[in-house]
Design an enzyme around this catalytic site. Structure first.
Site, PDB file in Angstrom:
ATOM      1  N   GLY A 142      38.547  40.376  12.265  1.00 60.06           N
ATOM      2  CA  GLY A 142      37.874  40.120  13.471  1.00 60.06           C
ATOM      3  C   GLY A 142      36.624  39.009  13.996  1.00 60.06           C
ATOM      4  O   GLY A 142      36.756  37.999  12.649  1.00 60.06           O
ATOM      5  N   GLU A 143      35.853  39.640  13.859  1.00 62.15           N
ATOM      6  CA  GLU A 143      34.412  38.579  14.025  1.00 62.15           C
ATOM      7  C   GLU A 143      33.342  39.041  13.074  1.00 62.15           C
ATOM      8  O   GLU A 143      32.416  40.098  13.342  1.00 62.15           O
ATOM      9  CB  GLU A 143      33.922  38.356  14.943  1.00 62.15           C
ATOM     10  CG  GLU A 143      34.603  36.751  15.795  1.00 62.15           C
ATOM     11  CD  GLU A 143      33.889  35.658  14.354  1.00 62.15           C
ATOM     12  OE1 GLU A 143      35.473  34.753  14.419  1.00 62.15           O
ATOM     13  OE2 GLU A 143      33.363  35.749  13.784  1.00 62.15           O
ATOM     14  N   SER A 144      33.268  39.164  12.155  1.00 61.99           N
ATOM     15  CA  SER A 144      32.230  39.980  11.479  1.00 61.99           C
ATOM     16  C   SER A 144      31.196  39.684  11.568  1.00 61.99           C
ATOM     17  O   SER A 144      30.013  41.321  11.525  1.00 61.99           O
ATOM     18  CB  SER A 144      32.105  39.184   9.842  1.00 61.99           C
ATOM     19  OG  SER A 144      31.606  37.343   9.813  1.00 61.99           O
TER      20      SER A 144
ATOM     21  N   CYS B  36      40.225  39.851   5.685  1.00 60.97           N
ATOM     22  CA  CYS B  36      39.393  39.306   6.363  1.00 60.97           C
ATOM     23  C   CYS B  36      37.696  39.470   6.796  1.00 60.97           C
ATOM     24  O   CYS B  36      36.954  39.197   5.923  1.00 60.97           O
ATOM     25  CB  CYS B  36      40.116  38.764   7.416  1.00 60.97           C
ATOM     26  SG  CYS B  36      40.464  36.770   8.280  1.00 60.97           S
TER      27      CYS B  36
ATOM     28  N   ARG C 102      32.979  32.252   4.612  1.00 58.42           N
ATOM     29  CA  ARG C 102      32.843  32.696   5.605  1.00 58.42           C
ATOM     30  C   ARG C 102      33.668  31.171   6.560  1.00 58.42           C
ATOM     31  O   ARG C 102      33.234  29.901   5.874  1.00 58.42           O
ATOM     32  CB  ARG C 102      32.146  32.959   7.390  1.00 58.42           C
ATOM     33  CG  ARG C 102      31.482  34.078   7.027  1.00 58.42           C
ATOM     34  CD  ARG C 102      30.610  34.493   7.971  1.00 58.42           C
ATOM     35  NE  ARG C 102      31.275  34.291   9.278  1.00 58.42           N
ATOM     36  CZ  ARG C 102      31.001  34.414  10.710  1.00 58.42           C
ATOM     37  NH1 ARG C 102      28.923  33.794  10.584  1.00 58.42           N
ATOM     38  NH2 ARG C 102      31.423  34.598  11.584  1.00 58.42           N
TER      39      ARG C 102
ATOM     40  N   ILE D 107      43.901  33.838   9.281  1.00 58.80           N
ATOM     41  CA  ILE D 107      43.262  33.287  10.177  1.00 58.80           C
ATOM     42  C   ILE D 107      41.854  33.183  10.677  1.00 58.80           C
ATOM     43  O   ILE D 107      41.240  33.819  10.579  1.00 58.80           O
ATOM     44  CB  ILE D 107      43.446  34.705  11.786  1.00 58.80           C
ATOM     45  CG1 ILE D 107      45.281  34.487  11.908  1.00 58.80           C
ATOM     46  CG2 ILE D 107      42.573  33.770  13.031  1.00 58.80           C
ATOM     47  CD1 ILE D 107      45.308  36.113  12.414  1.00 58.80           C
ATOM     48  N   ARG D 108      41.786  31.993  10.362  1.00 59.59           N
ATOM     49  CA  ARG D 108      40.141  31.822  10.020  1.00 59.59           C
ATOM     50  C   ARG D 108      39.104  32.637   9.440  1.00 59.59           C
ATOM     51  O   ARG D 108      38.459  33.207   9.256  1.00 59.59           O
ATOM     52  CB  ARG D 108      38.916  31.477  11.516  1.00 59.59           C
ATOM     53  CG  ARG D 108      39.833  30.430  12.357  1.00 59.59           C
ATOM     54  CD  ARG D 108      39.137  31.118  13.783  1.00 59.59           C
ATOM     55  NE  ARG D 108      37.479  30.046  13.906  1.00 59.59           N
ATOM     56  CZ  ARG D 108      36.224  30.618  13.657  1.00 59.59           C
ATOM     57  NH1 ARG D 108      36.363  31.690  14.761  1.00 59.59           N
ATOM     58  NH2 ARG D 108      35.155  30.325  13.606  1.00 59.59           N
TER      59      ARG D 108
ATOM     60  N   HIS E 143      45.478  38.801   6.366  1.00 57.41           N
ATOM     61  CA  HIS E 143      45.810  40.146   7.398  1.00 57.41           C
ATOM     62  C   HIS E 143      47.024  40.054   6.734  1.00 57.41           C
ATOM     63  O   HIS E 143      48.213  40.157   8.066  1.00 57.41           O
ATOM     64  CB  HIS E 143      46.171  39.272   8.799  1.00 57.41           C
ATOM     65  CG  HIS E 143      44.628  39.256   9.607  1.00 57.41           C
ATOM     66  ND1 HIS E 143      43.915  39.678  10.350  1.00 57.41           N
ATOM     67  CD2 HIS E 143      44.205  38.107   9.043  1.00 57.41           C
ATOM     68  CE1 HIS E 143      43.179  39.017  10.245  1.00 57.41           C
ATOM     69  NE2 HIS E 143      43.020  38.480   9.740  1.00 57.41           N
TER      70      HIS E 143
ATOM     71  N   GLU F 103      48.379  43.625   7.648  1.00 56.64           N
ATOM     72  CA  GLU F 103      48.984  44.110   8.292  1.00 56.64           C
ATOM     73  C   GLU F 103      49.547  43.644   9.475  1.00 56.64           C
ATOM     74  O   GLU F 103      50.234  44.164  10.261  1.00 56.64           O
ATOM     75  CB  GLU F 103      47.592  44.861   9.451  1.00 56.64           C
ATOM     76  CG  GLU F 103      46.832  43.833  10.308  1.00 56.64           C
ATOM     77  CD  GLU F 103      45.858  43.190   9.551  1.00 56.64           C
ATOM     78  OE1 GLU F 103      45.733  43.086   8.092  1.00 56.64           O
ATOM     79  OE2 GLU F 103      45.226  42.720  10.205  1.00 56.64           O
TER      80      GLU F 103
HETATM   81  N1  GLN Z   1      36.326  33.947  10.968  1.00 56.85           N
HETATM   82  C1  GLN Z   1      36.270  35.669  11.253  1.00 56.85           C
HETATM   83  C2  GLN Z   1      34.449  35.852  10.439  1.00 56.85           C
HETATM   84  O1  GLN Z   1      33.584  35.156  10.142  1.00 56.85           O
HETATM   85  C3  GLN Z   1      37.148  35.859  10.231  1.00 56.85           C
HETATM   86  C4  GLN Z   1      38.115  36.462  10.615  1.00 56.85           C
HETATM   87  C5  GLN Z   1      39.628  36.887  11.038  1.00 56.85           C
HETATM   88  O2  GLN Z   1      38.754  38.110  10.375  1.00 56.85           O
HETATM   89  N2  GLN Z   1      40.268  36.579  10.899  1.00 56.85           N
HETATM   90  O3  GLN Z   1      34.332  36.542  10.651  1.00 56.85           O
END
Ligand code: GLN
Length: 208
Positions: free
Chosen positions: A54-56, A86, A115, A144-145, A181, A183
């Site tokens: 997600g977004e940390s 992630c 990150r 994913i990013r 990921h 999952e």
């Molecule tokens: N870019 C997100 C972060 O820095 C991590 C991306 C992800 O969990 N898919 O938190």
């Protein structure tokens, strides 16, 4: 009476932001109940916890706001199994190169992460990874990013690297971390549950 009937394994999934539902589904596929964790009281009677992607920054802020940061750190000190995927891996890392100032982290695993490492074209990509602890068949990893792991402490086992040597999966005793990921991994049109199985083996070994 048989008193040795094994208790069911219950795995918590931090459900504050991000793709926690995909982890709960992946756990169901391996016959394990995934419990959405939003408050400290949800930590009771769990055998392990997954920190999803997600977004940390958002997850970290909410984790602090809901009073979960300190109880999770306490659980880690007690040897409780945690798996960060992630953004979850960023939360676990003892150091991040470009965390936002004041970003709440669990800061427990002896690794340094960066990150959003994979700039522009490679921000999101999929690749077949060799992960020896999962057997010979490569694991289809969805990035994913994601972060990269730039440095690991001597107590950290490297489980997988990209072809260019970048570390993307690690284990430190009861702590597991993946920059991608699992999952979302598929093999021949089915979910590839080998990483979830691997985490369950860690959970079983701690549970005894
Ligand atoms: N870019 C997100 C972060 O820095 C991590 C991306 C992800 O969990 N898919 O938190």
């Amino acid at each position: 009476m048989d008193t040795d009937t094994p208790k069911k394994i219950r795995i918590g999934v931090l459900a504050l932001q991000g793709d926690f539902e995909a982890h709960i589904k992946a756990l169901a596929d391996v016959g394990v109940e995934g419990i959405a964790v939003r408050l400290p009281k949800h930590l009771a009677d769990l055998n392990g916890i997954i920190l999803p992607g997600g977004e940390s920054t958002a997850i970290g802020k909410l984790m602090k706001l809901y009073g979960l940061q300190e109880p999770l750190q306490q659980k880690i000190r007690e040897g409780f199994p945690l798996w960060g995927t992630c953004a979850g891996l960023i939360l676990l890392a003892s150091e991040t190169d470009n965390a936002l100032a004041g970003q709440p982290l669990l800061a427990s695993m002896h690794i340094r992460v960066r990150r959003n490492t994979f700039g522009s074209q490679r921000e999101s990509f999929e690749t077949d990874l060799s992960v020896p602890v999962l057997g010979e068949t490569p694991f289809h990893a969805v990035f994913i990013r994601g972060p990269s792991i730039e440095e690991v402490g001597p107590q950290v086992e490297v489980l997988a690297r990209l072809d260019d040597g970048t570390i993307v999966a690690v284990r430190e005793g009861h702590l597991l971390g993946t920059a991608f990921h699992p999952e979302l991994a598929q093999v021949a049109g089915h979910r590839d549950a080998r990483f979830h199985d691997y985490f369950l083996r860690i959970v079983q070994s701690v549970k005894g």
